[in-house]
Design a protein around this motif. Structure first.
Motif, PDB file in Angstrom:
ATOM      1  N   ALA A  22       0.817  -1.213   0.000  1.00 38.54           N
ATOM      2  CA  ALA A  22       0.000   0.000   0.000  1.00 38.54           C
ATOM      3  C   ALA A  22       0.854   1.267   0.000  1.00 38.54           C
ATOM      4  N   ALA A  23       1.917   1.284   0.778  1.00 42.31           N
ATOM      5  CA  ALA A  23       2.757   2.481   0.857  1.00 42.31           C
ATOM      6  C   ALA A  23       3.396   2.800  -0.494  1.00 42.31           C
ATOM      7  N   ASP A  24       3.892   1.787  -1.184  1.00 43.20           N
ATOM      8  CA  ASP A  24       4.511   2.021  -2.492  1.00 43.20           C
ATOM      9  C   ASP A  24       3.476   2.451  -3.533  1.00 43.20           C
ATOM     10  N   TRP A  82      -9.815  -7.114  -0.641  1.00 43.40           N
ATOM     11  CA  TRP A  82     -10.083  -6.719   0.740  1.00 43.40           C
ATOM     12  C   TRP A  82      -8.840  -6.635   1.604  1.00 43.40           C
ATOM     13  N   GLY A  83      -8.088  -7.708   1.729  1.00 39.19           N
ATOM     14  CA  GLY A  83      -6.955  -7.685   2.637  1.00 39.19           C
ATOM     15  C   GLY A  83      -6.215  -9.005   2.674  1.00 39.19           C
ATOM     16  N   PRO A  84      -5.346  -9.166   3.655  1.00 42.60           N
ATOM     17  CA  PRO A  84      -4.507 -10.360   3.693  1.00 42.60           C
ATOM     18  C   PRO A  84      -5.269 -11.654   3.950  1.00 42.60           C
ATOM     19  N   GLY A  85      -6.494 -11.562   4.441  1.00 48.54           N
ATOM     20  CA  GLY A  85      -7.303 -12.767   4.656  1.00 48.54           C
ATOM     21  C   GLY A  85      -8.112 -13.150   3.441  1.00 48.54           C
ATOM     22  N   CYS A  86      -7.865 -12.486   2.327  1.00 50.08           N
ATOM     23  CA  CYS A  86      -8.642 -12.681   1.100  1.00 50.08           C
ATOM     24  C   CYS A  86      -7.671 -12.914  -0.052  1.00 50.08           C
ATOM     25  N   ASP A  87      -7.962 -13.897  -0.886  1.00 53.30           N
ATOM     26  CA  ASP A  87      -7.083 -14.123  -2.030  1.00 53.30           C
ATOM     27  C   ASP A  87      -7.662 -13.569  -3.332  1.00 53.30           C
ATOM     28  N   GLY A  88      -8.598 -12.631  -3.196  1.00 49.22           N
ATOM     29  CA  GLY A  88      -9.224 -12.037  -4.375  1.00 49.22           C
ATOM     30  C   GLY A  88      -8.240 -11.313  -5.276  1.00 49.22           C
ATOM     31  N   ALA A  89      -7.279 -10.603  -4.698  1.00 48.12           N
ATOM     32  CA  ALA A  89      -6.290  -9.893  -5.517  1.00 48.12           C
ATOM     33  C   ALA A  89      -5.406 -10.879  -6.275  1.00 48.12           C
ATOM     34  N   THR A  90      -5.127 -12.018  -5.662  1.00 47.84           N
ATOM     35  CA  THR A  90      -4.329 -13.053  -6.332  1.00 47.84           C
ATOM     36  C   THR A  90      -5.105 -13.631  -7.507  1.00 47.84           C
ATOM     37  N   LYS A  91      -6.382 -13.924  -7.289  1.00 46.57           N
ATOM     38  CA  LYS A  91      -7.217 -14.447  -8.376  1.00 46.57           C
ATOM     39  C   LYS A  91      -7.333 -13.423  -9.504  1.00 46.57           C
ATOM     40  N   ALA A  92      -7.490 -12.148  -9.145  1.00 46.80           N
ATOM     41  CA  ALA A  92      -7.575 -11.095 -10.156  1.00 46.80           C
ATOM     42  C   ALA A  92      -6.260 -10.976 -10.922  1.00 46.80           C
ATOM     43  N   ALA A  93      -5.144 -11.039 -10.203  1.00 49.86           N
ATOM     44  CA  ALA A  93      -3.834 -10.952 -10.860  1.00 49.86           C
ATOM     45  C   ALA A  93      -3.645 -12.098 -11.849  1.00 49.86           C
ATOM     46  N   LEU A  94      -4.078 -13.286 -11.467  1.00 45.63           N
ATOM     47  CA  LEU A  94      -3.991 -14.430 -12.375  1.00 45.63           C
ATOM     48  C   LEU A  94      -4.832 -14.180 -13.628  1.00 45.63           C
ATOM     49  N   ALA A  95      -6.046 -13.689 -13.451  1.00 41.17           N
ATOM     50  CA  ALA A  95      -6.921 -13.416 -14.595  1.00 41.17           C
ATOM     51  C   ALA A  95      -6.313 -12.355 -15.510  1.00 41.17           C
ATOM     52  N   VAL A  96      -5.709 -11.317 -14.936  1.00 37.09           N
ATOM     53  CA  VAL A  96      -5.076 -10.258 -15.725  1.00 37.09           C
ATOM     54  C   VAL A  96      -3.850 -10.809 -16.459  1.00 37.09           C
ATOM     55  N   MET A 106      -1.203  -6.058  -4.849  1.00 36.54           N
ATOM     56  CA  MET A 106      -0.940  -5.175  -3.714  1.00 36.54           C
ATOM     57  C   MET A 106      -1.273  -5.949  -2.437  1.00 36.54           C
ATOM     58  N   ILE A 107      -0.225  -6.348  -1.717  1.00 37.25           N
ATOM     59  CA  ILE A 107      -0.442  -7.109  -0.491  1.00 37.25           C
ATOM     60  C   ILE A 107      -1.099  -6.221   0.564  1.00 37.25           C
ATOM     61  N   GLY A 108      -1.921  -6.827   1.373  1.00 33.30           N
ATOM     62  CA  GLY A 108      -2.620  -6.092   2.420  1.00 33.30           C
ATOM     63  C   GLY A 108      -3.962  -5.542   1.982  1.00 33.30           C
ATOM     64  N   GLY A 109      -4.153  -5.380   0.674  1.00 34.11           N
ATOM     65  CA  GLY A 109      -5.418  -4.920   0.138  1.00 34.11           C
ATOM     66  C   GLY A 109      -5.865  -3.569   0.675  1.00 34.11           C
TER      67      GLY A 109
END
Length: 145
Positions: A22-24, A82-96, A106-109
């Motif tokens: 998030a900071a970066d 959402w955040g570190p308890g969710c793998d939605g960003a990982t699934k989205a990254a795979l789809a992209v 982005m870790i931490g969501g």
């Protein structure tokens, strides 16, 4: 099996190629020329609740169908959910990535975005909460990591 320092270097270098925080992301967005598309992969209700200013809303389930029309092929993509308890960003990254884009997660969501005290956009404007001292420095600009 012995893990060597060269194994560790390879592993951690690979993580940095595919992850950001998030900071970066905040620093890049504040620069005015972030050099990436920030993609919020959450659903409509979550988006309406609050999102990172400047993010593109593209739920994971719609990436395969709408991604090529909405994403700039000249820019890498950073996904968040959402955040570190969710793998939605990982699934989205795979789809992209399956569409042929360079992508980072982005870790931490949005959870850590909020916990670090960064603004969240709603239909009523920008909302900002104080930084959480358990997850972010409150007396300085960065964690110096």
């Amino acid at each position: 099996m012995t893990i060597t320092s060269s194994d560790a270097v390879s592993y951690f270098a690979t993580q940095l190629r595919f992850r950001t925080d998030a900071a970066d992301v905040h620093a890049a967005l504040e620069s005015g020329t972030p050099g990436f598309t920030l993609l919020d992969s959450r659903g409509d209700v979550a988006w309406a609740q609050g999102r990172i200013p400047g993010a593109l809303h593209l739920p994971t389930a719609e990436i395969a169908r709408r991604g090529l029309d909405l994403l700039d092929p000249t820019l890498p993509v950073v996904t968040y959910c959402w955040g570190p308890g969710c793998d939605g960003a990982t699934k989205a990254a795979l789809a992209v990535a399956k569409l042929g884009f360079h992508v980072k997660e982005m870790i931490g969501g949005i959870e850590y975005w909020i916990r670090e005290g960064f603004g969240v956009e709603t239909d009523d404007g920008i909302v900002r909460r104080p930084a959480d001292p358990l997850t972010s420095p409150t007396a300085g600009v960065t964690c110096d990591c």
